[in-house]
Motif scaffolding. Structure first.
Motif, PDB file in Angstrom:
ATOM      1  N   ARG A  14       0.946  -4.316  -7.269  1.00 44.85           N
ATOM      2  CA  ARG A  14      -0.051  -5.392  -6.898  1.00 44.85           C
ATOM      3  C   ARG A  14      -1.731  -5.152  -6.587  1.00 44.85           C
ATOM      4  O   ARG A  14      -1.759  -5.595  -8.014  1.00 44.85           O
ATOM      5  N   ASP A  15      -1.668  -4.108  -6.852  1.00 40.96           N
ATOM      6  CA  ASP A  15      -3.824  -3.863  -7.076  1.00 40.96           C
ATOM      7  C   ASP A  15      -3.461  -2.781  -8.272  1.00 40.96           C
ATOM      8  O   ASP A  15      -4.361  -3.486  -9.285  1.00 40.96           O
ATOM      9  N   GLY A  16      -2.639  -2.621  -8.941  1.00 44.02           N
ATOM     10  CA  GLY A  16      -2.533  -1.936 -10.194  1.00 44.02           C
ATOM     11  C   GLY A  16      -2.423  -3.099 -11.413  1.00 44.02           C
ATOM     12  O   GLY A  16      -3.461  -2.778 -12.884  1.00 44.02           O
ATOM     13  N   GLY A  63     -10.431   0.857 -12.070  1.00 45.86           N
ATOM     14  CA  GLY A  63      -8.743   1.644 -12.021  1.00 45.86           C
ATOM     15  C   GLY A  63      -8.844   1.736 -10.764  1.00 45.86           C
ATOM     16  O   GLY A  63      -9.785   1.949  -9.835  1.00 45.86           O
ATOM     17  N   ASN A  64      -7.436   2.132 -10.207  1.00 51.27           N
ATOM     18  CA  ASN A  64      -7.039   2.918  -9.200  1.00 51.27           C
ATOM     19  C   ASN A  64      -7.088   4.552  -8.999  1.00 51.27           C
ATOM     20  O   ASN A  64      -7.403   4.762  -9.902  1.00 51.27           O
ATOM     21  N   CYS A  65      -7.000   5.495  -7.718  1.00 48.03           N
ATOM     22  CA  CYS A  65      -7.353   6.257  -7.845  1.00 48.03           C
ATOM     23  C   CYS A  65      -6.194   6.521  -8.542  1.00 48.03           C
ATOM     24  O   CYS A  65      -4.291   5.999  -7.716  1.00 48.03           O
ATOM     25  N   VAL A 115      -6.247   7.026   3.176  1.00 43.57           N
ATOM     26  CA  VAL A 115      -7.330   6.223   2.072  1.00 43.57           C
ATOM     27  C   VAL A 115      -7.106   5.312   0.182  1.00 43.57           C
ATOM     28  O   VAL A 115      -6.391   5.804  -0.154  1.00 43.57           O
ATOM     29  N   HIS A 116      -7.593   4.367   0.858  1.00 44.78           N
ATOM     30  CA  HIS A 116      -7.468   3.577  -0.435  1.00 44.78           C
ATOM     31  C   HIS A 116      -8.457   3.821  -1.492  1.00 44.78           C
ATOM     32  O   HIS A 116      -9.537   2.827  -0.882  1.00 44.78           O
ATOM     33  N   LEU A 117      -8.574   4.424  -2.841  1.00 47.77           N
ATOM     34  CA  LEU A 117      -9.818   4.366  -3.301  1.00 47.77           C
ATOM     35  C   LEU A 117      -9.909   3.661  -5.053  1.00 47.77           C
ATOM     36  O   LEU A 117      -8.843   3.686  -5.740  1.00 47.77           O
ATOM     37  N   HIS A 118     -11.087   3.120  -4.915  1.00 46.00           N
ATOM     38  CA  HIS A 118     -11.645   2.957  -6.923  1.00 46.00           C
ATOM     39  C   HIS A 118     -11.925   3.632  -7.982  1.00 46.00           C
ATOM     40  O   HIS A 118     -12.498   4.453  -7.134  1.00 46.00           O
ATOM     41  N   ASP A 119     -12.143   4.209  -8.915  1.00 50.77           N
ATOM     42  CA  ASP A 119     -12.508   5.042  -9.252  1.00 50.77           C
ATOM     43  C   ASP A 119     -14.196   4.408 -10.401  1.00 50.77           C
ATOM     44  O   ASP A 119     -14.022   5.386 -11.584  1.00 50.77           O
TER      45      ASP A 119
HETATM   46 ZN   LIG Z   1      -7.676  -2.147  -4.600  1.00 49.75          ZN
END
Ligand SMILES: [Zn+2]
Length: 540
Positions: free
Chosen positions: A20-22, A251-253, A215-219
């Motif tokens: 989904r997010d990726g 990107g995401n974690c 936690v949902h974290l972006h880079d």
């Molecule tokens: Zn996100």
């Protein structure tokens, strides 16, 4: 706060949102089949949750959830459908988004909702009370339908900085409605670790045992993984992220980094026992499905992650790898690699042979050193072409690949456009390759068209060998790099070709050097296929 003051959780749930997010990353376009294959990989790895997509948002995700019911047989992971809260002033039972979410038929759902007063007032153009009600009503509705509900608290860290009272009110509404996980999101990705740790700790202590926090974290600050570690130190027991860190913007974690960090470095349980060593193959396999070359420098899973350049320390590394490697590479499914260069001496070659499981005697080692020096002088660069190097060492020791023998090949490139007129085939440049090859006593001839000489040769050779070697079907080329070495000679210069290939579990690089670009490409191509066949045979 020092480490000794922090109580770490025994276990952290891994929530994957690659699908989904990726898939928001520029350049990624996944088919439904790709998504099903990626979900299988994630299940094999053993993540807790796989967020598969947003039902109702696009036809592909609808098809995915439909097909998942019969085609996906998950053994470890839970499939999650993603959606958002009801509309402003809307009713939960007539809300399209919620209806699609329920119709996806997953036992677990995740909904996103606004937690920053600024977004509620400006973007939704409604009151703060209605902002809280949208979240609470939606969660209560889904809980009534017996779903496990995760709540992605959008822009939580920014919102909490701006108006902590409101952000906590939203979370409270979610908890009262029976939410199963509160997931604090750094949606803009601008937070730093100390801030994340502090904020997570306040939320965790505010709710105590009432609810688990994730936690949902972006880079965006380069701290996606560091922020997740900070979140866990603050008391988070779920980390959301993506394989190889795919995601919008920066990107995401990155789960392929955070999982070993939590498991190996912090002693926290994440994947089921025995699964961590699947991490490197999964990272490579997903990279292949996503069709993006995996960053060789990726921590733990990159091809350079445990590569040592030959030099004074080589024999010391061989004797005591733990003195030079921060974890045992096998523990994450990777391996130690010794990188050769023209500086390579006898001891490095011996080590490399040992790494590859080859027995080379003294004279053969000398011969390899001489051949390498000679070839590097001609323009070869084995430092970056491990697969060609391995083949060279094996050949020097007397090994010959037995799968096929090429008699000859021919490549023709044609510009058809001058003669094209109305009603004829589309104009443009076409390339055709013909190859004559022997498999045992059988002579095979094949012709194929490609979008360039390398592609045409690759297709012709595969066509000639079709059905004979199963391993070839899994193998394909992922990158082709050309460098002109003698620039003052212009088009008469020497060309170096580097070819990256994969069989879905590992990637390798081969090299070719010649004054003729097709000859250089052919060397790299045939080495690549031979290496792929060798790998398949050794692994059987
Ligand atoms: Zn996100």
């Amino acid at each position: 706060m020092s480490t000794s003051d922090v109580t770490l959780p025994n276990r952290v749930e891994i929530y994957d949102t690659t699908l989904r997010d990726g898939s928001q990353l520029e350049g990624i376009s996944l088919t439904v089949d790709d998504k099903l294959r990626i979900a299988e990989q994630l299940d094999w790895l053993g993540v807790d949750h796989i967020e598969a997509g947003w039902p109702g948002a696009n036809p592909k995700d609808d098809e995915l959830f439909r097909r998942a019911k019969t085609e996906l047989h998950l053994e470890t992971s839970t499939l999650v459908a993603f959606g958002m809260t009801r509309r402003v002033k809307g009713k939960v039972d007539s809300d399209d988004t919620l209806r699609h979410l329920v119709e996806a038929g997953t036992g677990t759902v995740c909904i996103v909702g606004k937690c920053w007063d600024y977004h509620v007032l400006e973007a939704l153009d409604t009151t703060l009370d209605e902002g809280v009600a949208m979240v609470a009503d939606s969660i209560a509705y889904l809980k009534d339908l017996d779903r496990v509900v995760m709540f992605d608290a959008e822009h939580f860290f920014d919102g909490y900085r701006a108006n902590p009272e409101f952000s906590l009110r939203v979370l409270e509404g979610a908890v009262q409605a029976g939410v199963d996980r509160l997931v604090l999101c750094d949606t803009n990705g601008g937070s730093l670790p100390a801030d994340v740790e502090e904020t997570v700790r306040s939320v965790v202590s505010y709710f105590g045992d009432d609810v688990a926090v994730g936690v949902h974290l972006h880079d965006d600050t380069g701290c996606g993984v560091a922020n997740a570690l900070a979140g866990v130190r603050g008391g988070a027991t779920q980390v959301q992220g993506t394989i190889n860190g795919y995601g919008e913007r920066t990107g995401n974690c990155n789960l392929t980094t955070i999982i070993p960090n939590l498991t190996v470095k912090m002693g926290i349980e994440t994947l089921p026992p025995g699964r961590l060593e699947r991490l490197t193959p999964v990272a490579h396999h997903v990279a292949e499905l996503v069709n993006m070359a995996l960053n060789p420098q990726a921590p733990y899973v990159g091809t350079s992650a445990f590569a040592h350049k030959a030099g004074l320390h080589v024999s010391a590394i061989a004797k005591r790898p733990d003195a030079y490697e921060h974890v045992v590479p096998d523990s994450v499914g990777n391996g130690t690699r010794f990188v050769l260069s023209e500086l390579a001496g006898r001891s490095t070659i011996q080590l490399k042979a040992k790494e590859l499981g080859l027995e080379l005697d003294g004279p053969t080692v000398n011969q390899v050193v001489d051949t390498l020096k000679h070839l590097e002088h001609e323009g070869y660069h084995f430092e970056v072409a491990d697969a060609s190097l391995e083949l060279l060492m094996r050949r020097t020791a007397g090994w010959e690949p037995s799968w096929f023998r090429v008699e000859s090949f021919r490549v023709i490139t044609d510009d058809a456009s001058p003669t094209t007129s109305a009603g004829e085939a589309p104009d443009g440049v076409t390339t055709e390759a013909t190859i004559k090859v022997w498999v045992g006593e059988e002579r095979l001839i094949a012709t194929a068209e490609g979008n360039g000489p390398v592609n045409a040769l690759d297709l012709a050779l595969r066509q000639a060998l079709a059905g004979r070697f199963e391993a070839l079907d899994r193998l394909h080329l992922t990158d082709y790099k050309v460098r002109v070495l003698d620039t003052d000679k212009g088009t008469g210069a020497i060309t170096r070709v580097l070819l990256d290939s994969t069989d879905g579990e590992a990637s390798w690089t081969t090299i070719g050097v010649s004054e003729n670009i097709i000859e250089a490409s052919w060397q790299a191509l045939s080495d690549s296929l031979v290496y792929g066949l060798l790998r398949a045979e050794v692994r059987q």
